[in-house]
Write a protein that holds these residues in place. Structure first.
Motif, mmCIF file in Angstrom:
data_model
loop_
_atom_site.group_PDB
_atom_site.id
_atom_site.type_symbol
_atom_site.label_atom_id
_atom_site.label_comp_id
_atom_site.label_asym_id
_atom_site.label_seq_id
_atom_site.Cartn_x
_atom_site.Cartn_y
_atom_site.Cartn_z
ATOM 1 N N SER A 77 -34.767 -0.579 -0.952
ATOM 2 C CA SER A 77 -33.315 -0.738 -0.975
ATOM 3 C C SER A 77 -32.629 0.636 -0.922
ATOM 4 N N GLN B 7 -33.013 2.352 -4.180
ATOM 5 C CA GLN B 7 -34.320 2.979 -4.348
ATOM 6 C C GLN B 7 -34.368 4.336 -3.644
ATOM 7 N N SER C 53 -28.715 -1.887 -14.595
ATOM 8 C CA SER C 53 -28.606 -3.195 -13.969
ATOM 9 C C SER C 53 -28.938 -4.258 -14.998
ATOM 10 N N THR D 298 -29.651 -7.340 -13.601
ATOM 11 C CA THR D 298 -30.378 -8.250 -12.725
ATOM 12 C C THR D 298 -31.864 -7.900 -12.756
ATOM 13 N N PRO D 299 -32.713 -8.827 -13.209
ATOM 14 C CA PRO D 299 -34.149 -8.524 -13.318
ATOM 15 C C PRO D 299 -34.756 -7.955 -12.035
ATOM 16 N N GLU D 300 -34.398 -8.505 -10.887
ATOM 17 C CA GLU D 300 -34.955 -8.010 -9.617
ATOM 18 C C GLU D 300 -34.562 -6.552 -9.372
ATOM 19 N N ARG D 301 -33.323 -6.209 -9.677
ATOM 20 C CA ARG D 301 -32.865 -4.830 -9.466
ATOM 21 C C ARG D 301 -33.469 -3.878 -10.484
ATOM 22 N N VAL E 198 -36.467 -4.089 -11.666
ATOM 23 C CA VAL E 198 -37.803 -3.825 -11.122
ATOM 24 C C VAL E 198 -37.703 -2.837 -9.961
ATOM 25 N N GLN E 199 -36.725 -3.034 -9.076
ATOM 26 C CA GLN E 199 -36.542 -2.116 -7.947
ATOM 27 C C GLN E 199 -36.245 -0.694 -8.428
ATOM 28 N N ASP F 26 -39.343 1.008 -9.286
ATOM 29 C CA ASP F 26 -40.334 1.089 -8.214
ATOM 30 C C ASP F 26 -39.960 2.168 -7.192
#
Length: 75
Positions: free
Chosen positions: A2, A5, A22, A24-27, A29-30, A33
């Protein structure tokens, strides 16, 4: 990967401490990463060249902006 990232990786490679936020769980993690890739030197340079030295938002160094807040800085 992203945009966030890439920005975080650019900061990591410049040894700048970044504290991403964030809910938002997905963000989240991003945001963590960013160690599985590296930006090439030309990519780092191209990103750095995007800095125009001017803020599109509030600039705490601009006396006209701080005067509006009644907290004008004296140099």
């Amino acid at each position: 990967m992203s945009v966030a990232q890439v920005v975080l990786r650019w900061l990591v490679q410049r040894e700048v401490v970044a504290i991403p936020k964030s809910v938002t769980p997905e963000r989240i993690v991003q945001n963590l990463d960013v160690f599985g890739f590296a930006l090439a030197e030309d990519e780092m340079d191209r990103i750095a060249a995007l800095d125009t030295g001017a803020s599109a938002f509030f600039d705490h160094r601009d006396p006209r902006m701080t005067a509006r807040l009644g907290t004008s800085r004296v140099d």
